[in-house]
Design a protein around this motif. Sequence first.
Motif, PDB file in Angstrom:
ATOM      1  N   GLN A  11       0.796  -1.220   0.000  1.00 39.86           N
ATOM      2  CA  GLN A  11       0.000   0.000   0.000  1.00 39.86           C
ATOM      3  C   GLN A  11       0.830   1.272   0.000  1.00 39.86           C
ATOM      4  O   GLN A  11       0.279   2.356  -0.183  1.00 39.86           O
ATOM      5  N   LYS A  32      -1.116  -4.709 -11.191  1.00 46.90           N
ATOM      6  CA  LYS A  32      -0.651  -3.691 -10.247  1.00 46.90           C
ATOM      7  C   LYS A  32      -1.137  -2.330 -10.731  1.00 46.90           C
ATOM      8  O   LYS A  32      -1.594  -2.183 -11.858  1.00 46.90           O
ATOM      9  N   VAL A  33      -1.020  -1.327  -9.872  1.00 40.13           N
ATOM     10  CA  VAL A  33      -1.359   0.049 -10.227  1.00 40.13           C
ATOM     11  C   VAL A  33      -0.286   0.973  -9.666  1.00 40.13           C
ATOM     12  O   VAL A  33       0.520   0.574  -8.819  1.00 40.13           O
ATOM     13  N   ILE A  35       0.319   3.859  -7.175  1.00 40.12           N
ATOM     14  CA  ILE A  35      -0.423   4.315  -6.008  1.00 40.12           C
ATOM     15  C   ILE A  35       0.029   5.698  -5.535  1.00 40.12           C
ATOM     16  O   ILE A  35      -0.634   6.310  -4.704  1.00 40.12           O
ATOM     17  N   SER A  53      -7.198   6.655 -14.476  1.00 39.29           N
ATOM     18  CA  SER A  53      -7.613   6.183 -13.152  1.00 39.29           C
ATOM     19  C   SER A  53      -8.010   4.716 -13.189  1.00 39.29           C
ATOM     20  O   SER A  53      -8.569   4.232 -14.166  1.00 39.29           O
ATOM     21  N   ASP A  54      -7.726   4.030 -12.088  1.00 37.45           N
ATOM     22  CA  ASP A  54      -8.181   2.657 -11.901  1.00 37.45           C
ATOM     23  C   ASP A  54      -9.679   2.711 -11.611  1.00 37.45           C
ATOM     24  O   ASP A  54     -10.097   3.310 -10.630  1.00 37.45           O
ATOM     25  N   ASN A  57     -12.104  -0.196  -8.459  1.00 34.12           N
ATOM     26  CA  ASN A  57     -11.764  -0.153  -7.040  1.00 34.12           C
ATOM     27  C   ASN A  57     -12.985   0.187  -6.187  1.00 34.12           C
ATOM     28  O   ASN A  57     -13.022   1.216  -5.524  1.00 34.12           O
ATOM     29  N   ARG A 101      -4.911   5.717  -7.489  1.00 29.81           N
ATOM     30  CA  ARG A 101      -4.745   4.430  -8.183  1.00 29.81           C
ATOM     31  C   ARG A 101      -4.854   4.706  -9.679  1.00 29.81           C
ATOM     32  O   ARG A 101      -5.927   5.081 -10.156  1.00 29.81           O
ATOM     33  N   TRP A 102      -3.744   4.502 -10.387  1.00 36.00           N
ATOM     34  CA  TRP A 102      -3.715   4.757 -11.820  1.00 36.00           C
ATOM     35  C   TRP A 102      -3.124   3.577 -12.567  1.00 36.00           C
ATOM     36  O   TRP A 102      -2.184   2.939 -12.106  1.00 36.00           O
ATOM     37  N   THR A 103      -3.678   3.293 -13.748  1.00 33.11           N
ATOM     38  CA  THR A 103      -3.229   2.156 -14.547  1.00 33.11           C
ATOM     39  C   THR A 103      -2.192   2.541 -15.599  1.00 33.11           C
ATOM     40  O   THR A 103      -1.529   1.673 -16.152  1.00 33.11           O
TER      41      THR A 103
END
Length: 118
Positions: A11, A32-33, A35, A53-54, A57, A101-103
């Motif tokens: 985290q 994974k992202v 963070i 953005s993810d 979630n 959280r971004w991809t």
Amino acid sequence: MANVDQLFRSQFGQQGSIFTDADGEIKPPSNKVFIAIQFVADTTLDSSTGLVSDTGNDGLGFPGTNASIHDGSTQSAVAGTGGDAIDVSNSFPAGLTIFGRWTSINMGAGALIAYIGN
């Protein structure tokens, strides 16, 4: 019971990071992202794929260029109001760190370190 040390690491970016100072897209490893993003130099993002953005979630939203987040007209337990999408005119100053959280990240100009997590 979960391993607290492993949870902490996943985290808080202890699964690695990526530095870039080149125009172009970076992505975290599969499943994974990113963070956190630390801007090392004044930085701009590129077009609608600049900060994706993810979306998987639990309905939580994080600012990105792919869509405005928390932009509804009605506030709820998980959604706020008044949010805008980030666009190419927004500049992030050196020394700023943002969390979310971004991809993927597609930088226009500048330099950043993107921290990887679950």
